[in-house]
Motif scaffolding. Structure first.
Motif, PDB file in Angstrom:
ATOM      1  N   GLY A  42      10.288 -10.947  63.959  1.00  0.00           N
ATOM      2  CA  GLY A  42       8.905 -10.569  63.668  1.00  0.00           C
ATOM      3  C   GLY A  42       8.702  -9.083  63.916  1.00  0.00           C
ATOM      4  N   ASP A  43       9.348  -8.270  63.083  1.00  0.00           N
ATOM      5  CA  ASP A  43       9.366  -6.815  63.339  1.00  0.00           C
ATOM      6  C   ASP A  43       7.993  -6.161  63.167  1.00  0.00           C
ATOM      7  N   GLY A  44       7.266  -6.589  62.116  1.00  0.00           N
ATOM      8  CA  GLY A  44       5.942  -6.001  61.892  1.00  0.00           C
ATOM      9  C   GLY A  44       5.003  -6.328  63.041  1.00  0.00           C
ATOM     10  N   THR A  45       4.998  -7.576  63.439  1.00  0.00           N
ATOM     11  CA  THR A  45       4.120  -8.006  64.535  1.00  0.00           C
ATOM     12  C   THR A  45       4.458  -7.249  65.821  1.00  0.00           C
ATOM     13  N   ALA A  46       5.749  -7.115  66.088  1.00  0.00           N
ATOM     14  CA  ALA A  46       6.182  -6.410  67.311  1.00  0.00           C
ATOM     15  C   ALA A  46       5.648  -4.990  67.322  1.00  0.00           C
ATOM     16  N   ARG A  47       5.760  -4.309  66.178  1.00  0.00           N
ATOM     17  CA  ARG A  47       5.311  -2.905  66.140  1.00  0.00           C
ATOM     18  C   ARG A  47       3.796  -2.799  66.182  1.00  0.00           C
ATOM     19  N   LEU A  48       3.124  -3.688  65.474  1.00  0.00           N
ATOM     20  CA  LEU A  48       1.654  -3.600  65.410  1.00  0.00           C
ATOM     21  C   LEU A  48       1.009  -3.891  66.762  1.00  0.00           C
ATOM     22  N   LEU A  49       1.671  -4.706  67.567  1.00  0.00           N
ATOM     23  CA  LEU A  49       1.070  -5.087  68.852  1.00  0.00           C
ATOM     24  C   LEU A  49       1.780  -4.432  70.041  1.00  0.00           C
ATOM     25  N   ALA A  50       2.656  -3.462  69.739  1.00  0.00           N
ATOM     26  CA  ALA A  50       3.444  -2.830  70.803  1.00  0.00           C
ATOM     27  C   ALA A  50       2.557  -2.185  71.869  1.00  0.00           C
ATOM     28  N   ASN A  51       1.417  -1.635  71.450  1.00  0.00           N
ATOM     29  CA  ASN A  51       0.540  -0.950  72.405  1.00  0.00           C
ATOM     30  C   ASN A  51      -0.651  -1.798  72.814  1.00  0.00           C
ATOM     31  N   GLU A  52      -0.532  -3.100  72.612  1.00  0.00           N
ATOM     32  CA  GLU A  52      -1.615  -4.012  72.983  1.00  0.00           C
ATOM     33  C   GLU A  52      -1.134  -4.878  74.157  1.00  0.00           C
ATOM     34  N   PRO A  53      -1.468  -4.472  75.379  1.00  0.00           N
ATOM     35  CA  PRO A  53      -0.942  -5.203  76.541  1.00  0.00           C
ATOM     36  C   PRO A  53      -1.467  -6.630  76.650  1.00  0.00           C
ATOM     37  N   ARG A  54      -2.542  -6.947  75.903  1.00  0.00           N
ATOM     38  CA  ARG A  54      -3.089  -8.306  75.981  1.00  0.00           C
ATOM     39  C   ARG A  54      -2.369  -9.268  75.035  1.00  0.00           C
ATOM     40  N   ALA A  55      -1.425  -8.751  74.269  1.00  0.00           N
ATOM     41  CA  ALA A  55      -0.622  -9.610  73.386  1.00  0.00           C
ATOM     42  C   ALA A  55       0.850  -9.468  73.760  1.00  0.00           C
ATOM     43  N   PHE A  56       1.538 -10.599  73.826  1.00  0.00           N
ATOM     44  CA  PHE A  56       2.962 -10.617  74.163  1.00  0.00           C
ATOM     45  C   PHE A  56       3.698 -11.209  72.967  1.00  0.00           C
TER      46      PHE A  56
END
Ligand SMILES: [Zn+2]
Length: 308
Positions: A164-178
């Motif tokens: 899930g490369d897109g998801t990983a990058r899009l949420l990389a700076n969102e500490p509330r999502a793992f």
């Protein structure tokens, strides 16, 4: 007493593509037909989602990309990378599919468990489409739920055979999502992103090793991150007969996987919004039957929960 299981579907998930197109666009329709013909068809609550609105997309995609995608300005190269030729119908379908995942999340938070009959477009990035993914429904839904304070923490469990490369990058700076991705290391994308947790499996991994690996990671991720919601991408391209995937799961392995994920979250008291993810087989009946295992597993797990 058992309560009906919410299943999210829109007939607009399927549009016409040229018959030789490699994306199995008819699978969403066949999946709906198969579920309707099974006992689940009567027991489920069918929910028809609305198209997502642009404000929700703007949380994860760039304005420039959205203008190009929504208004037909994707150039030749961008279209080729997406895997689709641009059309207004294609845009409408992705807005419905993303709206469907959003509705699945909303419904799961009300009922504890809900399943989309599409979704899992995890290769879409902030400013480009990739690998049959135009809009990242997982990231859009996660960002929407967090922005509206529906939940404080979200775990995305991505078991599609591709990372899930897109998801990983899009949420990389969102500490509330793992982001947790378990995939075939040799599959697309060649250059992996960094999820919060990545498990790259060797080619040819079979049921037992796959399930043992999952068992060694999922409960630990739930315990460590303590999410209020799990979004589960149940891609079936891990199946041994899949045209693209490099793993060797059987029908039984798939069923056990989905049941395990849903039951583990239920036992931890965490709502799950599930999407079907990838699956590539020219035999749409066989493919839809693989996807339908998710919905049947959800029925089993929801039924067991209500019986308690
Ligand atoms: Zn995939």
């Amino acid at each position: 007493m058992t309560l009906p299981l919410p299943l999210i579907h829109h007939p607009g998930y399927t549009i016409e593509l040229p018959p030789t197109h490699p994306f199995p666009m008819g699978k969403f329709r066949v999946l709906r037909e198969q579920l309707a013909a099974s006992l689940l068809g009567e027991r489920a609550t069918w929910i028809r989602p609305d198209a997502v609105d642009e404000a929700a997309l703007q949380r994860v995609h760039t304005p420039r990309y959205l203008r190009a995608l929504l208004d037909g300005g994707l150039d030749h190269r961008a279209q080729r990378r997406s895997g689709f030729q641009w059309s207004p119908e294609l845009v409408e379908r992705v807005l419905l599919e993303t709206g469907g995942t959003l509705r699945t999340v909303e419904t799961a938070l009300e009922t504890g468990l809900a399943c989309n009959t599409a979704g899992g477009t995890h290769h879409a990035h902030a400013d480009f489409a990739s690998g049959y993914c135009l809009i990242n429904d997982l990231a859009v839904a996660a960002a929407h739920a967090l922005a509206h304070s529906w939940v404080g923490r979200i775990l995305i469990v991505d078991l599609d055979v591709h990372q899930g490369d897109g998801t990983a990058r899009l949420l990389a700076n969102e500490p509330r999502a793992f982001t947790f991705s378990m995939h075939a290391q040799s599959n697309f994308p060649a250059r992996k992103a960094q999820s919060d947790r990545d498990v790259g499996l060797p080619k040819g991994t079979t049921d037992e090793r796959y399930l043992t690996t999952l068992v060694s990671h999922l409960p630990a991720a739930l315990a460590a991150f303590q999410p209020d919601l799990v979004i589960y991408d149940a891609g079936v391209d891990v199946h041994t007969n899949d045209r693209l995937g490099h793993l060797d799961l059987t029908d039984s392995g798939l069923r056990r996987r989905d049941h395990y994920v849903l039951a583990t979250c239920r036992d931890a008291g965490i709502p799950v919004a599930a999407v079907i993810g990838g699956g590539y087989d020219r035999d749409l009946d066989a493919l839809a039957a693989r996807h339908a295992q998710l919905h049947h597993a959800a029925w089993d797990v929801a039924g067991a929960a209500h019986a308690n």
